[in-house]
Design a protein around this motif. Structure first.
Motif, PDB file in Angstrom:
ATOM      1  N   ILE A 111      11.027  10.056  -6.543  1.00 30.91           N
ATOM      2  CA  ILE A 111      10.930   9.201  -7.727  1.00 30.91           C
ATOM      3  C   ILE A 111      10.626   7.770  -7.326  1.00 30.91           C
ATOM      4  CG2 ILE A 111      12.251   8.238  -9.641  1.00 30.91           C
ATOM      5  CD1 ILE A 111      13.711  10.905  -9.853  1.00 30.91           C
ATOM      6  N   ASP A 112      11.247   7.280  -6.253  1.00 28.21           N
ATOM      7  CA  ASP A 112      11.033   5.901  -5.815  1.00 28.21           C
ATOM      8  C   ASP A 112       9.558   5.644  -5.512  1.00 28.21           C
ATOM      9  OD1 ASP A 112      13.771   5.863  -5.948  1.00 28.21           O
ATOM     10  OD2 ASP A 112      14.059   5.945  -3.786  1.00 28.21           O
ATOM     11  N   ARG A 113       8.971   6.552  -4.751  1.00 27.92           N
ATOM     12  CA  ARG A 113       7.562   6.386  -4.391  1.00 27.92           C
ATOM     13  C   ARG A 113       6.656   6.541  -5.612  1.00 27.92           C
ATOM     14  NH1 ARG A 113       6.046   9.063   1.207  1.00 27.92           N
ATOM     15  NH2 ARG A 113       6.155   7.061   2.241  1.00 27.92           N
ATOM     16  N   ALA A 114       6.998   7.443  -6.509  1.00 26.83           N
ATOM     17  CA  ALA A 114       6.193   7.632  -7.716  1.00 26.83           C
ATOM     18  C   ALA A 114       6.237   6.392  -8.596  1.00 26.83           C
ATOM     19  CB  ALA A 114       6.683   8.855  -8.490  1.00 26.83           C
ATOM     20  N   CYS A 172      15.305   2.298 -15.004  1.00 27.02           N
ATOM     21  CA  CYS A 172      13.844   2.265 -15.027  1.00 27.02           C
ATOM     22  C   CYS A 172      13.342   3.424 -15.890  1.00 27.02           C
ATOM     23  CB  CYS A 172      13.292   2.372 -13.613  1.00 27.02           C
ATOM     24  SG  CYS A 172      11.502   2.355 -13.543  1.00 27.02           S
ATOM     25  N   PRO A 173      12.692   3.108 -17.012  1.00 26.34           N
ATOM     26  CA  PRO A 173      12.173   4.178 -17.868  1.00 26.34           C
ATOM     27  C   PRO A 173      11.171   5.083 -17.148  1.00 26.34           C
ATOM     28  CG  PRO A 173      12.161   2.095 -19.042  1.00 26.34           C
ATOM     29  CD  PRO A 173      12.509   1.785 -17.628  1.00 26.34           C
ATOM     30  N   ALA A 174      10.354   4.523 -16.272  1.00 31.76           N
ATOM     31  CA  ALA A 174       9.388   5.350 -15.543  1.00 31.76           C
ATOM     32  C   ALA A 174      10.105   6.349 -14.637  1.00 31.76           C
ATOM     33  CB  ALA A 174       8.448   4.468 -14.724  1.00 31.76           C
ATOM     34  N   ALA A 175      11.224   5.930 -14.043  1.00 33.61           N
ATOM     35  CA  ALA A 175      11.991   6.840 -13.188  1.00 33.61           C
ATOM     36  C   ALA A 175      12.532   8.020 -13.995  1.00 33.61           C
ATOM     37  CB  ALA A 175      13.133   6.091 -12.510  1.00 33.61           C
ATOM     38  N   PHE A 234       9.579  10.413 -14.498  1.00 33.55           N
ATOM     39  CA  PHE A 234       9.270  11.166 -13.281  1.00 33.55           C
ATOM     40  C   PHE A 234      10.360  12.190 -12.959  1.00 33.55           C
ATOM     41  CE2 PHE A 234       6.461   7.461 -12.260  1.00 33.55           C
ATOM     42  CZ  PHE A 234       5.276   8.185 -12.271  1.00 33.55           C
ATOM     43  N   ARG A 235      11.601  11.881 -13.282  1.00 36.78           N
ATOM     44  CA  ARG A 235      12.690  12.845 -13.071  1.00 36.78           C
ATOM     45  C   ARG A 235      12.471  14.069 -13.945  1.00 36.78           C
ATOM     46  NH1 ARG A 235      16.870   9.807 -14.281  1.00 36.78           N
ATOM     47  NH2 ARG A 235      17.073   9.077 -12.157  1.00 36.78           N
ATOM     48  N   ALA A 246      14.938  13.240  -6.388  1.00 33.23           N
ATOM     49  CA  ALA A 246      15.560  11.912  -6.365  1.00 33.23           C
ATOM     50  C   ALA A 246      15.284  11.226  -5.035  1.00 33.23           C
ATOM     51  CB  ALA A 246      17.053  12.033  -6.580  1.00 33.23           C
ATOM     52  N   GLY A 247      15.183   9.923  -5.103  1.00 39.28           N
ATOM     53  CA  GLY A 247      14.995   9.119  -3.903  1.00 39.28           C
ATOM     54  C   GLY A 247      16.262   8.333  -3.619  1.00 39.28           C
TER      55      GLY A 247
END
Length: 67
Positions: free
Chosen positions: A3-6, A49-52, A55-56, A62-63
């Motif tokens: 998720i972090d990289r995405a 973070c809404p984007a996280a 992606f989840r 998970a990152g």
């Protein structure tokens, strides 16, 4: 891809797209660049973070930053 990289890739993509649109279409698109930057700052402070979340739900593992 975690998720972090995405999230970082998506933010970078949005910045580049908004810079291109701001240069070729309308300077108002630079507001999107500012919004992305502010969202990155608030996500680093609050961890929200809404984007996280998106992606989840898409199945990214998970990152370190967003669990």
């Amino acid at each position: 891809m975690t998720i972090d990289r995405a999230v970082m890739m998506f933010a970078g993509f949005m910045v580049l797209v908004s810079l291109g649109l701001g240069f070729y279409v309308s300077p108002w698109w630079f507001l999107l660049t500012g919004f992305v930057g502010l969202n990155l700052i608030q996500a680093s402070v609050s961890g929200f973070c809404p984007a996280a979340m998106v992606f989840r739900k898409l199945g990214c593992p998970a990152g370190v930053a967003f669990k």
